[in-house]
Design an enzyme around this catalytic site. Structure first.
Site, mmCIF file in Angstrom:
data_model
loop_
_atom_site.group_PDB
_atom_site.id
_atom_site.type_symbol
_atom_site.label_atom_id
_atom_site.label_comp_id
_atom_site.label_asym_id
_atom_site.label_seq_id
_atom_site.Cartn_x
_atom_site.Cartn_y
_atom_site.Cartn_z
ATOM 1 N N HIS A 233 0.811 -1.211 0.000
ATOM 2 C CA HIS A 233 0.000 0.000 0.000
ATOM 3 C C HIS A 233 0.842 1.257 0.000
ATOM 4 O O HIS A 233 0.343 2.335 0.312
ATOM 5 C CB HIS A 233 -0.958 -0.009 1.188
ATOM 6 N N GLY A 234 2.141 1.123 -0.288
ATOM 7 C CA GLY A 234 2.969 2.299 -0.503
ATOM 8 C C GLY A 234 3.363 3.056 0.744
ATOM 9 O O GLY A 234 3.223 4.278 0.789
#
Lengths: 219, 58
Positions: A184-185
């Protein structure tokens, strides 16, 4: 009769109470004589206190002896139960790993398995150390100084699990050059602190210590 | 017997000293019992223990 009453109650009873007391009279079998039990009685020697002490000493010796054995048994039972709760030898053997730090070149992050989790050991460059130590803590989401997260500034030891949903971040990636979680970065810096993305806290630092000759003991 | 009197008066007469005797006795008894059973087991298994055969493998 009067003598008996005086024996029982030396102060004397009222006359109308006298009928309450009757002398003990054997009305039948009066020819039977009371047996002589003196053979079976405790020896009424003049030194009776001595004999009593002997008897008590024996009684308390038995009581004390069984208490001693009982205490030892109770102790061993409790000991067994408590020691059954402690970790077994195979678990303890897996709980600690030793890493030879001489094999990790500067600027590299190496992953090990420790208690079923990935463990990142990063040999930081001087540039990374300076950057992390001079970071303004008040800007961070999970404010923590770099000196609180490392024992030796050259070595960063963290559990490589993203604090968002538990993915394993990629080393030497992301906007801060530390770790980047591909799921999810989330961006982490070279101290394992969260800088950008959904993760709420910094990556966890396990207990570790430095041994002799560049050996790192984790756990 | 004078020994019984001495033991009673010194150790068993007061409840506190009786309990102390029991506690100290439990400690001594456990140590002695462990030593004794270890000794019996080791003398029964003499020649089979690691410390007896260690020189064959080192």
């Amino acid at each position: 009769m009067q003598r008996l009453v005086q024996m029982v109650n030396p102060r004397g009873l009222c006359q109308n109470q006298l009928h309450l007391i009757r002398p003990l009279r054997m009305l039948a079998h009066s020819d039977i004589r009371t047996p002589d039990f003196s053979k079976y009685r405790r020896d009424r020697n003049p030194d009776k206190g001595q004999e009593e002490t002997q008897r008590k000493a024996f009684t308390y010796m038995i009581a004390g002896g069984s208490s001693v054995v009982g205490m030892v048994c109770a102790k061993s039972v409790v000991n067994q139960f408590i020691s059954s709760m402690s970790a077994s030898a195979d678990v303890l053997a897996m709980a600690t790993i030793e890493v030879d730090l001489n094999l990790i070149p500067e600027g590299q992050s190496v992953t090990f398995k420790w208690r079923g989790k990935p463990l990142f050991i990063r040999h930081r460059t001087q540039k990374e150390i300076d950057t992390e130590q001079n970071t303004n803590i008040s800007q961070l989401r999970d404010p923590q100084a770099d000196s609180d997260r490392v024992k030796d500034p050259s070595w960063l030891v963290i559990i490589g699990i993203c604090t968002h949903l538990g993915c394993v971040p990629i080393a030497n990636a992301g906007d801060w050059g530390g770790y980047y979680c591909p799921c999810h970065g989330s961006h982490y810096d070279a101290s394992g602190r969260i800088r950008k993305g959904p993760a709420p806290t910094n990556m966890e630092v396990p207990p570790y210590q430095f041994g002799d000759e560049g050996i790192l003991i984790v756990g | 017997m004078a020994l019984g009197n001495t033991v009673y008066n010194l150790l068993f007469k007061k409840t506190s000293s009786f309990m102390l005797t029991v506690a100290v006795g439990a400690f001594a008894f456990e140590r002695g019992f462990d030593k004794l059973t270890d000794y019996v087991w080791e003398s029964h298994n003499k020649g089979k223990l690691w410390r007896d055969i260690k020189d064959k493998y080192e």
